[in-house]
Design a protein around this motif. Sequence first.
Motif, PDB file in Angstrom:
ATOM      1  N   THR A  64       0.570  -1.053   0.051  1.00 17.59           N
ATOM      2  CA  THR A  64       0.293  -0.122  -0.193  1.00 17.59           C
ATOM      3  C   THR A  64       0.632   1.311   0.399  1.00 17.59           C
ATOM      4  N   GLN A  65       1.789   1.010   0.761  1.00 17.91           N
ATOM      5  CA  GLN A  65       2.728   1.947   1.137  1.00 17.91           C
ATOM      6  C   GLN A  65       3.621   2.698  -0.781  1.00 17.91           C
ATOM      7  N   PHE A  66       3.274   1.976  -1.033  1.00 17.37           N
ATOM      8  CA  PHE A  66       4.607   1.545  -2.584  1.00 17.37           C
ATOM      9  C   PHE A  66       3.966   2.024  -3.251  1.00 17.37           C
ATOM     10  N   ALA A  67       2.432   1.749  -3.505  1.00 14.14           N
ATOM     11  CA  ALA A  67       1.243   1.976  -4.456  1.00 14.14           C
ATOM     12  C   ALA A  67       0.906   3.827  -4.209  1.00 14.14           C
ATOM     13  N   LYS A  68       0.515   3.878  -3.249  1.00 12.86           N
ATOM     14  CA  LYS A  68       0.688   5.384  -2.887  1.00 12.86           C
ATOM     15  C   LYS A  68       1.828   6.147  -2.809  1.00 12.86           C
ATOM     16  N   HIS A  69       3.188   5.700  -3.274  1.00 16.32           N
ATOM     17  CA  HIS A  69       4.331   6.855  -2.882  1.00 16.32           C
ATOM     18  C   HIS A  69       4.484   7.023  -2.217  1.00 16.32           C
ATOM     19  N   GLN A  70       4.630   6.155  -0.474  1.00 15.07           N
ATOM     20  CA  GLN A  70       5.132   6.418   0.621  1.00 15.07           C
ATOM     21  C   GLN A  70       6.542   5.933   1.037  1.00 15.07           C
ATOM     22  N   GLU A 113      14.771  -2.955  -4.953  1.00 12.47           N
ATOM     23  CA  GLU A 113      15.413  -2.563  -6.444  1.00 12.47           C
ATOM     24  C   GLU A 113      14.557  -2.813  -7.703  1.00 12.47           C
ATOM     25  N   ILE A 114      13.766  -3.847  -7.395  1.00 16.97           N
ATOM     26  CA  ILE A 114      12.359  -4.676  -8.040  1.00 16.97           C
ATOM     27  C   ILE A 114      11.394  -3.310  -8.109  1.00 16.97           C
ATOM     28  N   LEU A 115      11.382  -2.636  -7.089  1.00 11.79           N
ATOM     29  CA  LEU A 115      10.162  -1.528  -6.794  1.00 11.79           C
ATOM     30  C   LEU A 115      10.964  -0.518  -7.197  1.00 11.79           C
ATOM     31  N   GLU A 116      11.793  -0.531  -7.246  1.00  9.69           N
ATOM     32  CA  GLU A 116      12.020   1.191  -7.634  1.00  9.69           C
ATOM     33  C   GLU A 116      12.416   1.278  -9.107  1.00  9.69           C
ATOM     34  N   SER A 117      12.446  -0.356 -10.109  1.00 10.92           N
ATOM     35  CA  SER A 117      12.534  -0.286 -11.204  1.00 10.92           C
ATOM     36  C   SER A 117      10.728   0.367 -11.953  1.00 10.92           C
ATOM     37  N   ILE A 118      10.250  -1.108 -11.472  1.00 13.89           N
ATOM     38  CA  ILE A 118       8.726   0.018 -11.491  1.00 13.89           C
ATOM     39  C   ILE A 118       7.954   1.091 -11.447  1.00 13.89           C
ATOM     40  N   ASN A 119       8.282   1.960 -10.136  1.00 14.95           N
ATOM     41  CA  ASN A 119       8.111   2.899  -9.700  1.00 14.95           C
ATOM     42  C   ASN A 119       8.890   3.663 -11.150  1.00 14.95           C
ATOM     43  N   GLU A 130      -2.355  -0.644 -13.215  1.00 16.21           N
ATOM     44  CA  GLU A 130      -2.657  -2.106 -12.360  1.00 16.21           C
ATOM     45  C   GLU A 130      -2.017  -2.898 -12.638  1.00 16.21           C
ATOM     46  N   GLU A 131      -1.429  -3.207 -14.256  1.00 14.87           N
ATOM     47  CA  GLU A 131      -0.467  -4.267 -14.126  1.00 14.87           C
ATOM     48  C   GLU A 131       0.595  -4.771 -13.365  1.00 14.87           C
ATOM     49  N   LEU A 132       1.023  -3.560 -13.552  1.00 15.05           N
ATOM     50  CA  LEU A 132       2.631  -3.534 -13.050  1.00 15.05           C
ATOM     51  C   LEU A 132       2.065  -2.974 -11.577  1.00 15.05           C
ATOM     52  N   LEU A 133       0.967  -2.572 -10.502  1.00 17.37           N
ATOM     53  CA  LEU A 133       0.807  -2.882  -9.045  1.00 17.37           C
ATOM     54  C   LEU A 133       0.571  -4.227  -8.649  1.00 17.37           C
ATOM     55  N   SER A 135       2.087  -6.353  -9.713  1.00 16.15           N
ATOM     56  CA  SER A 135       3.342  -7.286 -10.442  1.00 16.15           C
ATOM     57  C   SER A 135       3.717  -6.966  -8.791  1.00 16.15           C
ATOM     58  N   ALA A 136       4.118  -5.494  -8.120  1.00 18.82           N
ATOM     59  CA  ALA A 136       4.752  -5.662  -7.211  1.00 18.82           C
ATOM     60  C   ALA A 136       4.057  -6.310  -6.066  1.00 18.82           C
ATOM     61  N   ARG A 137       2.128  -6.351  -6.559  1.00 22.25           N
ATOM     62  CA  ARG A 137       2.220  -7.522  -5.127  1.00 22.25           C
ATOM     63  C   ARG A 137       2.857  -8.313  -4.829  1.00 22.25           C
ATOM     64  N   GLU A 138       2.744  -9.268  -5.892  1.00 19.82           N
ATOM     65  CA  GLU A 138       2.865 -10.116  -5.717  1.00 19.82           C
ATOM     66  C   GLU A 138       4.560 -10.619  -5.915  1.00 19.82           C
ATOM     67  N   LEU A 139       5.372  -9.450  -5.913  1.00 22.56           N
ATOM     68  CA  LEU A 139       6.592  -9.729  -5.712  1.00 22.56           C
ATOM     69  C   LEU A 139       6.948  -9.620  -4.203  1.00 22.56           C
ATOM     70  N   LEU A 140       5.737  -8.267  -3.602  1.00 24.48           N
ATOM     71  CA  LEU A 140       5.776  -8.368  -2.062  1.00 24.48           C
ATOM     72  C   LEU A 140       5.377  -9.830  -1.313  1.00 24.48           C
ATOM     73  N   ALA A 141       4.823 -10.343  -2.063  1.00 23.21           N
ATOM     74  CA  ALA A 141       3.976 -11.637  -1.312  1.00 23.21           C
ATOM     75  C   ALA A 141       4.648 -12.421  -1.031  1.00 23.21           C
ATOM     76  N   SER A 142       5.480 -12.991  -2.700  1.00 23.65           N
ATOM     77  CA  SER A 142       6.830 -13.943  -2.317  1.00 23.65           C
ATOM     78  C   SER A 142       7.569 -13.946  -1.912  1.00 23.65           C
ATOM     79  N   LEU A 143       7.729 -12.444  -0.976  1.00 29.19           N
ATOM     80  CA  LEU A 143       8.904 -12.588   0.346  1.00 29.19           C
ATOM     81  C   LEU A 143       8.719 -13.265   1.480  1.00 29.19           C
TER      82      LEU A 143
END
Length: 144
Positions: A64-70, A113-119, A130-133, A135-143
């Motif tokens: 959520t922080q990533f999606a809201k630029h926090q 690093e991947i989240l920074e690239s997505i940004n 929406e598609e990139l977000l 992907s970001a959510r899936e990346l974070l869930a995989s952690l």
Amino acid sequence: MSKKKLRVEKIGGTSMSNFEEIMPNIILQNEKDIYNRIYVVSAYGGITNDLLEHKKNKKPGVYTQFAKHQDYRKSLQQLKKKLYLLNENFVKIGLDLEVANSFIEERIDTATEILESINSLLASGYVKREELLHSARELLASLG
């Protein structure tokens, strides 16, 4: 020759928080029955809440922080420290703390690093947000 069937066993997040008890009582309970088993393991209790959002109180997580630029980077570093503390609990049952912490550090640093690239891609305006977000959510869930 008889073939032994493969079993898939799921261990939930709350149970994973008691890993010290899981090893001898579930995973190694029967020394003659340790092969042909696949474990699907959830994140430790509360980690998915930190990564995505809290299911009950809706407190925003890293996603959520990533999606809201926090400042999601700070939250990822705090999560890294939290996972290091979890690892310390398992040294007494044989966990190599240096290897385990190195694994966590590499995974979280790579995800950052991947989240920074997505940004950067999102800032370009040439991609569907929406598609990139997703992907970001899936990346974070995989952690977890």
